[in-house]
Motif scaffolding. Sequence first.
Motif, mmCIF file in Angstrom:
data_model
loop_
_atom_site.group_PDB
_atom_site.id
_atom_site.type_symbol
_atom_site.label_atom_id
_atom_site.label_comp_id
_atom_site.label_asym_id
_atom_site.label_seq_id
_atom_site.Cartn_x
_atom_site.Cartn_y
_atom_site.Cartn_z
ATOM 1 N N TYR A 273 20.929 -10.900 -89.838
ATOM 2 C CA TYR A 273 22.401 -9.870 -90.385
ATOM 3 C C TYR A 273 22.676 -10.533 -91.716
ATOM 4 C CZ TYR A 273 21.706 -6.995 -86.479
ATOM 5 O OH TYR A 273 20.888 -6.163 -85.282
ATOM 6 N N ASP A 321 23.124 -4.688 -92.475
ATOM 7 C CA ASP A 321 21.277 -4.577 -92.506
ATOM 8 C C ASP A 321 21.560 -5.207 -93.812
ATOM 9 O OD1 ASP A 321 18.842 -3.656 -94.026
ATOM 10 O OD2 ASP A 321 18.855 -2.556 -91.563
ATOM 11 N N PRO A 322 20.438 -6.432 -93.911
ATOM 12 C CA PRO A 322 20.835 -6.838 -95.205
ATOM 13 C C PRO A 322 19.931 -5.991 -96.247
ATOM 14 C CG PRO A 322 18.792 -8.244 -93.575
ATOM 15 C CD PRO A 322 19.689 -7.263 -93.038
ATOM 16 N N VAL A 323 18.743 -5.643 -96.095
ATOM 17 C CA VAL A 323 17.769 -4.367 -96.775
ATOM 18 C C VAL A 323 18.589 -3.510 -97.146
ATOM 19 C CG1 VAL A 323 15.391 -3.333 -97.641
ATOM 20 C CG2 VAL A 323 16.003 -5.522 -95.637
ATOM 21 N N GLN A 324 19.038 -2.437 -96.375
ATOM 22 C CA GLN A 324 19.370 -1.346 -96.787
ATOM 23 C C GLN A 324 21.500 -0.870 -97.177
ATOM 24 O OE1 GLN A 324 19.256 0.766 -93.467
ATOM 25 N NE2 GLN A 324 16.340 0.693 -93.087
#
Length: 423
Positions: A273, A321-324
């Motif tokens: 995370y 969330d590292p992407v969203q």
Amino acid sequence: MSDPMRALIQRWREDPGATYRSWFLWEERVKNFRSIRRGIQQIVSEIEAGTFGNAYRGSSLETVVHSIAEQRQIFKGADHAFLWKPKLRIPDIYENPDNQRAFGRLLDACVCCNAEVQVLAAIRQLDAKQVKGLGPAVANLLYFLHPTIVPPFNTAIVNGYNALTGAKVKLGRWDAFLAMRQGIIALNAAHRDLLSNDLGAIGGLLFDVGSGRYAPPPRDDDLTARAAWETDLAKIREESVQAAKARAAEREGDRTHTEIQGWLRDLGRALGYAVWIAANDRGRAYGGGRLGDGCLDALPGTMAAAPGADAVRLIDVLWLDPVQGRVVAAYEVEHSTSIYSGIVRMLDLALGGDAHALEGMFLVAPNGREDEVRAQLARPAFSRVADLKVRYLSYGELETHRESIARFGFGMKAIHAVSRTLV
């Protein structure tokens, strides 16, 4: 010859046991302002809806005043003025609905306004009602709404003001408080460079004088008394050694708080995370570096622009969330103080959008605090917390399992396994 008032203020500022260092510069002081404001809004909402009830114990007012009373020594005993005294029938906001609504109107006006003239007008409107037992102690609520307009109030502050100015202010009347307020503002303006726009600073000085920690300066024409006073003032530095030891014990509590944040930071990163550390904690020393090392420098754009974002920035630890860029889990570390402020910050996060995406909100506390936390959450003021599904994560469970979770865990499943539901 030096100005004795400036000498007093300078020595007071340097004293580790005085309120300037032990309370005014305390980081938790500022963190609690928003939560107390939110609590006052809750009081107003309940009074307007007719659901406030007729008892102090268990009310939203008790929750807020208890949070204020925990603001270290200057507000100790702040709840005394609001406790129901049945023989005296005071303060008369529990049995008299009209008086209760007048109290609610004062709080509502002060929550909504920003100008001094509006705050003073609201106070005078309440004073005109002559509500029995509802005097200037209410200023301790208003201070947390308007710290540059309303000074805090208690017996020691009044005594300190009288000692420094030669005034004879008496407790219990709003007109006397408003006159004292003018004098406090003038005294603050004369020494603004050593004090603050926030009237809590001078309130702390008056408290320390009024409680006997410092003697007021003698008359300028009494040279013998002046010399003795300066000698006594110098002795305070020596007497502060014990106070410094007490502050070291408090810093040990801060160290533990920081250590738990560090555990959660490292665990979150190990699980993949992105991690956010409370904005006012990220610079704390930890593990040979800073607590905020390797963490987000800013909240994602939509979250940063959402209502309540200032409070969300003060949540102890967030896993994202590292992407969203959505928040997956939120953690409030409650080492020794009330859980109230942490819960309010979680409410701000939940109400700011994307609450459905949250997989966990956690109160992280010492092993022995679970019963206390459960008891506090049972209060009516926390009725909305049930919707948040807040969980309790003890220091012991976190310490025991964090390394194995970091090595073998995935997602939030293991954290849920070692924590417990609260409501």
